[in-house]
Each structure stands twice: as structure tokens, then as C-alpha cells.
Design an enzyme around this catalytic site. Structure first.
Site: not given
Length: 434
Positions: A25-26, A30, A97, A125, A170, A320, A347
Site C-alpha cells: 500500500k505505502s 506514492r 489518511g 483524524r 506520511q 501497523d 488510527k
């Protein structure tokens, strides 16, 4: 997210097989953002199947970036360069987020205004951590007392020196992306080393940046005005998703699991160290470097579980993965203690409270603390009716814990797993022996 579609998890005898994981995902977030502001086409294979990464793609389309999805989770993006188009409607970040925080760095440098909105969970958040530095760079940002929706009036940004008060990958990526649009050299200092996918992705798209270690953290510098160029890449398998299957294998001595093509980035692989420390046998085969990211295949075998303490820099590195480590803690010999993880309270849910509540429903004793948990080992768990609290990681963590419980476990709101991993329950079923 409404709590519906409960899933029933039955106890298992063993875990065995091979798990091909969706793209990280990260990295997917990006790559999609940078492909949009690069010049020329990009082709991204094994893009994350999660709803969060789909939110990023939808926002890029609203900003004038054309992309197409091909069969097999391949996304082809036509980059626009640094100048995006003013969106006709609000940029809907859904539950993500990551999308809101990182993309705000890009829209802050545009010549138009954007509104960024999210679902009910995302609207609670905190966003001050990006609002403060982006405002210092010259963007105008209106919010609801530091929370979404955000109204961002883009500007000609100026470079800043910024020491981040809280370690956050992030926020770091947001400021590096904003730095591309800023006049001068932006310098960011992080107090603890966090995931470096932003830096690695920027280099893969052709940007130059400097990084050096400072104390326990890093200093990163990026010059404004650099042009990115499109590229072809395969997104490695998601290590945070792998955590659930690795923990499932850890529950059963003699279990055997193969995980090919997995992200092995050193800022993320701390999970493997902790699992090996607890007692899981892990060997890495075929280690390669692809676009600056390490990718490998894992062979995993279950054995007796000891215990562990997760604290300090480990808590930031494993933020996570802590929910699933905590969910299997009662099955370890010495238990698991988590400290310095206050970030878990803000979170998708209050993950400290959610883990404690569900473990207690399964019959465990848990000490809940402001910044973590202490969960004694040697505790048998029984099946129960649990709540996901609308949080994908809580739903998946307790599906794993339920595999060794006595009796069936019902998880309400289990559809929240689709945020990061739509095929999770099906994949878990495929490697479970009963």
C-alpha cells in the site's frame, strides 16, 4: 463504515501453503502520486487492490491525470508533469489518511484551490501535522479544528527547514513532495527513522535528494523544480498484509508457509526480526533490489512462541503490525508488552482500546495503558462475538487470533478488511487446515 457482513472464523489445525500478496500500500500510493506529476507514461504492476490506494487513483483522476487499469492489477498512468488541473469537485480520500496527508503536499504547490474530504472515520483524524509545515511553506489551509475536510489554496511554495515533532513517514513524504514545488532546498529532520518509501520512490522517478543520519533519525534535503520522468515498476508484495499470515503460521508448530515477491525494505522488515525473536522460523530466498526497494521470498515454519517487548523506535517501525502481534500475545509463553505506541489511538479506530476490548471478550486478561498494552502469555482464548470497529487491521488481526481459539468467532464489520486487502478472508481460508 456500517458494521455489517459478519464473518465467522472456525478454529484451525494448521497453516500451510503459499500466499501471493497484493502490492504494498505505502509504495502503491506514492507511485500513483509521483506517476501523475511525472513527465511521460508509467506502468505500475501489482498495484495494491485495497480501497485506500483506489482512493489515491481517483483523486489523481480528479486532478486531470489520465490512467487506465489493465488486467492483473496493472495501472497505466499518463503523467502531466508538475502542473495538475483544478478539480471540478472535492478530492474524496475515502478512508485513506495516507492519500489526504501525502497528496496535500502536491496540491499545496498548485495554482488552484482544492477541497479534500474523507469518510466519517477519516474526518476524525488529526491533520495539523501536515497543515503546520505546509502553511509555513506558503499554502493557505482551512480545516475543522485541525481535522478534515481541508481547503487548500495552492501557492508558490518556499523551501523550509522543518524538524518533525512526531516521526511519521506520511508527513515526511508530504513535505518531500511539496519540496518539489518549492523555491530553494527543503530540509526535513525526523526524530526517529521511519519508512523511506517516499525517498526511494522519488529517486526511482528521477529526483535527486540527500539523506544523512542525525542521532536516531534522518535529515533529508530536496531541491525544488526537479522534473520527474515516468517509469515501469512492479510493486512488491505488502509486508503489512503478510504480517497476518506470518502470525497465523506462528500459532501452529510445524506450519509451513511460502511468501514470494515480498517487500523487504529495512525500515519495514523489523517485523521479521520480532517474529523470529518470538520463535517463528523465517528464511529469506531470492533477495533482489528493484527500483531501490529490496524484494525477497520467505519460507516460514511455526515453532513454540516465546514473548517480546515492543517499545521505542520499534513501536514506530511496527505501528501497523502491533494489532496482530497483540492479538496473538495470549498464545505466547511470556506474553507481549507494547509501549511508546500512543499513535495507535488515532488510527482508523483507537487500536489500543479495540485490541483490549476484543481480547477480553475472548477471555484474556489485558492491561491497557495510555501508550500501549501488557498482555500476559499462556492464556487460552475462546470464540466470541467481536467488533472490527470499522478498522481493517482489527478485523484481520482477530481473524488470526480466532484460528487457535476454542469454538467459533464472529467478527462484525469484517468487510472493513477491503480497505487494504479485499481477498483477505478467502486467502486465509486457502492456507488453513482444519
Amino acid at each position: 463504515m456500517k458494521n455489517e457482513a459478519p464473518v465467522i472464523v472456525r478454529p484451525a489445525r494448521n497453516v500451510r501453503g503459499s500466499v501471493q500478496l497484493p502490492g504494498d500500500k505505502s509504495i502503491s500510493h506514492r507511485y500513483a502520486m509521483l506517476a501523475g506529476i511525472a513527465e511521460g507514461p508509467s506502468r505500475l504492476e501489482n498495484y495494491s487492490t485495497g480501497a485506500d490506494c483506489a482512493s489515491t487513483l481517483r483523486c489523481m483522476r480528479s486532478l486531470g491525470v489520465n490512467w487506465e487499469q489493465k488486467e492483473g492489477n496493472i495501472i497505466e498512468v499518463q503523467g502531466r508533469g508538475l502542473a495538475l488541473a483544478a478539480p471540478a469537485t472535492a478530492l474524496d480520500c475515502g478512508n485513506s489518511g495516507s492519500t489526504m496527508r501525502m497528496l496535500s503536499g502536491i496540491v499545496a504547490g498548485q495554482k488552484f484551490s482544492s477541497e479534500m474530504i474523507g469518510d466519517e472515520s477519516l474526518s476524525r483524524r488529526p491533520m495539523e501535522r501536515v497543515i503546520t509545515p505546509l502553511s509555513a511553506m506558503g499554502a493557505e489551509i482551512a480545516s475543522q479544528a485541525g481535522k478534515p475536510p481541508l481547503r487548500i489554496t495552492g501557492a508558490a511554495l518556499k523551501a523550509i527547514d522543518y524538524a518533525m515533532p512526531v516521526a511519521s513517514a506520511q508527513v515526511k513524504s508530504c513535505l518531500l513532495f511539496a519540496g518539489l514545488f518549492a523555491d530553494g532546498e527543503t530540509r526535513i529532520e525526523e526524530p526517529l527513522r521511519t519508512r523511506d518509501h517516499g525517498e526511494v520512490a522519488l529517486r526511482a522517478f528521477g529526483a535527486k535528494l540527500d539523506r544523512k543520519s542525525v542521532g536516531g533519525g534522518n535529515e533529508i534535503r530536496i531541491r525544488g523544480g526537479q522534473r520527474l520522468r515516468g517509469m515501469e515498476a512492479r510493486v512488491p508484495g505488502d509486508l503489512s498484509s503478510a504480517a497476518f499470515f506470518l502470525c497465523a503460521a506462528a500459532l501452529f508448530p510445524g506450519s509451513q508457509l511460502t511468501v514470494p515477491g515480498l517487500l523487504m525494505n529495512p525500515t519495514r522488515a523489523r517485523l521479521l526480526d520480532i517474529l523470529m525473536q518470538i520463535g517463528l522460523r523465517i528464511s529469506v530466498t531470492q533477495l533482489d533490489e528493484i527500483h531501490g526497494e529490496l524484494v525477497g521470498s520467505l519460507q516460514v515454519e511455526g515453532a513454540g512462541l516465546k514473548g517480546a517487548t515492543v517499545a521505542g523506535a520499534d513501536s514506530a517501525a511496527l505501528i501497523d503490525e502491533i494489532p496482530v502481534l497483540a492479538a496473538i500475545a495470549p498464545y505466547t509463553e511470556q506474553g507481549i508488552e507494547v509501549r511508546d505506541a500512543k499513535e495507535l489511538r488515532v488510527k482508523e479506530s483507537d487500536r489500543i482500546a479495540a485490541v483490549a476490548a476484543n481480547l477480553r471478550l475472548m477471555g484474556a486478561q489485558v492491561e491497557e495503558r495510555e501508550d500501549g498494552l501488557k498482555i500476559p502469555g499462556g492464556q487460552p482464548l475462546h470464540g466470541a462475538e467481536l467488533d472490527s470497529f470499522g478498522d481493517h487491521r482489527i478485523a484481520m488481526a482477530f481473524a488470526v487470533a480466532a484460528l487457535r481459539a476454542q469454538g467459533e468467532t464472529l467478527i462484525r464489520g469484517a468487510e472493513s478488511a477491503a480497505i487494504s486487502y479485499p481477498a483477505f478472508f478467502q486467502t486465509l481460508e486457502e492456507v488453513t487446515e482444519r
